[in-house]
Design an enzyme around this catalytic site. Structure first.
Site, PDB file in Angstrom:
ATOM      1  CG  ASP A  10      -8.636  -0.427  10.847  1.00  0.00           C
ATOM      2  OD1 ASP A  10      -8.684  -1.246  10.186  1.00  0.00           O
ATOM      3  OD2 ASP A  10      -8.241   0.630  10.658  1.00  0.00           O
TER       4      ASP A  10
ATOM      5  CG  HIS B 243      -8.918  -0.407   7.109  1.00  0.00           C
ATOM      6  ND1 HIS B 243      -7.844  -0.904   7.454  1.00  0.00           N
ATOM      7  CD2 HIS B 243      -8.612   0.300   6.140  1.00  0.00           C
ATOM      8  CE1 HIS B 243      -6.823  -0.661   6.931  1.00  0.00           C
ATOM      9  NE2 HIS B 243      -7.086   0.047   5.876  1.00  0.00           N
TER      10      HIS B 243
ATOM     11  CD  GLU C 221      -3.879   0.747   3.596  1.00  0.00           C
ATOM     12  OE1 GLU C 221      -2.800   0.900   3.754  1.00  0.00           O
ATOM     13  OE2 GLU C 221      -4.661   0.688   4.830  1.00  0.00           O
TER      14      GLU C 221
HETATM   15  C1  ACM Z   1      -3.995   4.793   6.093  1.00  0.00           C
HETATM   16  O1  ACM Z   1      -2.705   4.825   6.467  1.00  0.00           O
HETATM   17  N1  ACM Z   1      -4.427   3.799   5.553  1.00  0.00           N
HETATM   18  C2  ACM Z   1      -4.770   5.919   6.029  1.00  0.00           C
END
Ligand code: ACM
Length: 767
Positions: free
Chosen positions: A199, A270, A333
């Site tokens: 991440d 991420h 995201e």
């Molecule tokens: C997430 O909560 N971004 C998968």
């Protein structure tokens, strides 16, 4: 939920049992079984009970069954039972395991029979036999006498995917903690461990071809005091990664417990830790650092062919470490601002005919899907991957709700349901001030339990696409194992039952009957399950002028509350609570929730005095009216080790509401405020932050009246910095116009990179 609902239910069942005797319908009988998850079929049998003795022996009919017999011995001991011996070959045994390729049990299913001569477990596959062993261990620890009623169980799971996701990137867990979690998963018949290993804040998996991923990408400097060595003032890093050897060890440990481990490599967002390690992977030219911030970062992998090859090379090593069929490639995201601004990415989009940036992401997902398919693997990703064309074989993990899952299954994709609304374990489970840091939209046990993974709107012929469900623990706010276990347990027991048991068997009231035994097993296993759902909370509504208060007691799950008002210890014989208590001040309230005459957690003790009615801590206050709301329960940045202060704070609008405060005779106010790092990146949510404008260099502490409107009743300029301990105390006269009313307490101005937060507020009466 303050009525002793469970006590009433128990009485009804007992009465039903007396009337119906052996003809009791199965669901009612099953609700009193010491089993979580409930088996698919339970049938009481004629005949005598079986009772566990120290001389009880265990046997397996072949090598695999003997493996399970040995695991059963361990499971029973871990559950708080005795350590039994495995019988010598051909010796007599009372708990017997048989693998039988012709057994009618389905995949992962088993049959279990209890008679006065012992317990027989049979299954077609070893996983089923193992789950039979889990059930046998639960039955044998179902009462203190080790007595099990004669019965037959025919059991198999409802869903093939019964998962838990753990984020080891935001905070890192030891090998021992991962093994402990895998043990607990197996005892809940959960079979999929989704391991979130990469991440923005850390890359946690050794990749031999790219050593800087862990040399550089596994360390960050925490913000504030935790990131400074107090002795030298030098930066202190937070680091951690798993070597390939360790990963293989975890994969093997999980496999012994019939758990597949699915790795996640998050692409294209991420990705900051990887980009910091290898800047050529990024989409912008500026150097990045691995920030100790939470939220949504703008940094994306770029779309160069060399970057796609990097990802494929990483996947090759991943595939080698993880034998599971699925590989998770994230996809969530990924805000596209950097791609929009990048002429190289735009050039690539034109070259492949991508109409927008999402189509570019889809292109990468499809490429990785093909690569994985060539290696006999299947791609799974978060539901954002549905926003562009998606290969049919891709599996979708629905997290932003169930809508993505519904759409994906309707289009023929396999789906795992992990909606943030019900399955996110970093959302707090109660409103108690004893909750650890987390996201305080409460996801209480009942909500987790009531989640139904198959949407009613889904066409019957598409329902098989719902592979199952998954609990998800992102760990931004979960710095230690105690909090991790608090968040997961007992909610994971509810996930387990939804994943395993037939829907017509499930019922929350029955689950609550069976839960106390499970808590006993958690204690035997050393699992620090959340106490908060079993504690009693108190709210007081005082009338200082009359010297009285109304005390409301509540316990989140509705177990029977007993209390005392004379300072004595509370027991099941103490008065039962059914409605708010009218007390004279000062009052001492001891209260606990009980089941079967036993307290479920330590008693709560409250002292309500004329003085305590004048004080409210942040956790007792609400949110001010207004649009911007992102309430978090955040901890202070120091000390580096040990306990830190924890605050409830709305990071979009730092304003706390004391509703209907008793303001009679109030002449002033005193407050304690702390300062913590503001460590959030909000991407497109940034405009939702609503700070009242500052009127002086460092902003003000303001108190406003009803609706948080009009001229402040108090406005105190804030200092540039708090005192050495990170706090300040402020005091001001206050002349309320009314005897009761709301108070809004807020900090003005944008004080990033730090933010002020309220610790407590005290009204002063001038005497
Ligand atoms: C997430 O909560 N971004 C998968």
């Amino acid at each position: 939920m303050t009525t002793p609902r469970l006590a009433a239910l128990r009485t009804r069942w007992l009465a039903a049992g007396l009337l119906l005797g052996a003809c009791m319908p199965q669901a009612q009988a099953a609700d009193t079984l010491p089993l979580i998850p409930l088996p698919a079929h339970y049938q009481a049998a004629d005949g005598k009970d079986f009772t566990l003795k120290p001389s009880t022996r265990v046997a397996g009919s072949d090598e695999a069954a003997r493996r399970v017999a040995n695991q059963f011995v361990q499971l029973l001991a871990q559950n708080g039972g005795p350590t039994l011996a495995v019988a010598d070959a051909g010796g007599r045994a009372q708990v017997r395991f048989h693998l039988d390729a012709a057994a009618a049990t389905g995949a992962e299913g088993y049959a279990l029979k209890v008679s006065n001569t012992g317990i027989d477990v049979s299954a077609r596959d070893e996983a089923g036999l193992f789950y039979g062993a889990v059930t046998a261990a639960q039955l044998l620890t179902g009462n203190d006498a080790g007595r099990v009623a004669a019965a037959s169980i025919a059991d198999a799971p409802r869903f093939a995917w019964r998962g838990l996701m753990l984020d080891s990137a935001r905070h890192f867990q030891s090998m021992d903690e991962i093994r402990k979690l895998l043990d607990a998963m197996a005892q809940h018949k959960l079979n999929t461990f989704h391991w979130h290993l990469t991440d923005d804040q850390g890359w946690r998996m050794e990749i031999k071809r790219y050593p800087k991923l862990t040399e550089v990408g596994s360390c960050r400097v925490p913000l504030g005091d935790a990131g400074r060595d107090p002795a030298t003032g030098q930066p202190r890093t937070y680091c951690g990664y798993y070597t390939q050897e360790q990963i293989r060890e975890i994969v093997a440990y999980a496999a012994q417990r019939h758990i597949q481990v699915i790795p996640e490599i998050d692409v294209p967002g991420h990705a900051t830790a990887a980009i910091v390690a290898y800047p050529e992977l990024g989409s912008i030219d500026q150097p990045l650092i691995i920030d100790n911030q939470w939220g949504v970062f703008p940094n994306l992998f770029n779309t160069e062919e060399s970057t796609l090859q990097f990802l494929e090379n990483v996947l090759l090593e991943v595939i080698d470490m993880f034998p599971a069929r699925y590989v998770h490639i994230g996809g969530d995201e990924a805000v596209k601002d950097q791609w929009i601004a990048s002429s190289r990415v735009q050039e690539h989009m034109r070259a492949i005919g991508a109409s927008d940036e999402m189509a570019m992401q889809s292109h990468i997902v499809s490429r990785l899907e093909r690569f994985l398919a060539q290696h006999d693997r299947r791609l799974i990703g978060w539901d954002e991957i549905l926003e562009g064309p998606l290969p049919e074989e891709a599996t979708v993990m629905s997290w932003r709700g169930t809508e993505g899952g519904l759409k994906a299954a309707s289009e023929g994709h396999d789906v795992v349901m992990a909606p943030v609304t019900h399955m996110y374990m970093d959302y707090l489970q109660t409103g108690s001030p004893n909750e650890p840091p987390g996201r305080p939209t409460t996801t209480e046990l009942r909500k987790v339990y009531d989640f139904e993974p198959v949407p009613t709107e889904l066409a019957a012929d598409k329902r098989a696409h719902i592979l199952g469900l998954q609990a998800t623990l992102f760990t931004e706010h979960t710095r230690n194992d105690a909090w991790l276990e608090h968040h997961l347990f007992p909610r994971l027991a509810a996930v387990a039952e939804t994943g395993w048991s037939p829907p017509e068997q499930r019922g929350f009231d029955g689950f609550l009957q069976r839960l106390p035994r499970q808590l006993q097993r958690y204690r035997a296993m050393g699992i620090g399950y959340a106490q908060t759902p079993f504690q009693v909370d108190m709210q007081d509504q005082g009338n200082r002028a009359a010297g009285t208060a109304e005390i409301t007691l509540a316990t989140p799950l509705g177990y029977a509350i007993h209390y005392t008002l004379d300072g004595s210890e509370v027991s099941a014989a103490s008065p039962g609570y059914s409605q708010p208590l009218q007390v004279a001040l000062p009052a001492r309230v001891n209260a606990a929730a009980f089941f079967d005459g036993q307290p479920l957690a330590a008693a709560s003790r409250f002292e309500v005095t004329a003085d305590s009615l004048l004080v409210r801590e942040d956790t007792q206050l609400g949110l001010c009216p207004g649009d911007g709301k992102l309430l978090l329960r955040l901890e202070d940045d120091g000390p580096a080790e040990g306990q830190r202060a924890i605050f409830n704070v709305n990071i979009f609008n730092p304003c706390w509401l004391w509703q209907d405060a008793d303001l009679g005779g109030v002449t002033g106010v005193k407050l304690r405020a702390g300062r913590i790092p503001y460590n959030f990146q909000l991407a497109h949510d940034e405009p939702n932050r609503k700070f009242a404008p500052a009127h002086s260099a460092h902003g003000e502490l303001e108190i406003l009246g009803d609706q948080c409107q009009g001229e402040p009743l108090v406005s105190l300029p804030l200092p540039a910095a708090p005192d050495a301990d990170g706090f300040i105390e402020l005091e001001a006269p206050l002349a309320p116009a009314k005897a009761r009313g709301d108070l809004c307490i807020r900090f003005t101005g944008d004080t990033r990179p730090d933010m002020w937060t309220l610790d407590w507020v005290r009204l002063q009466t001038g005497n």
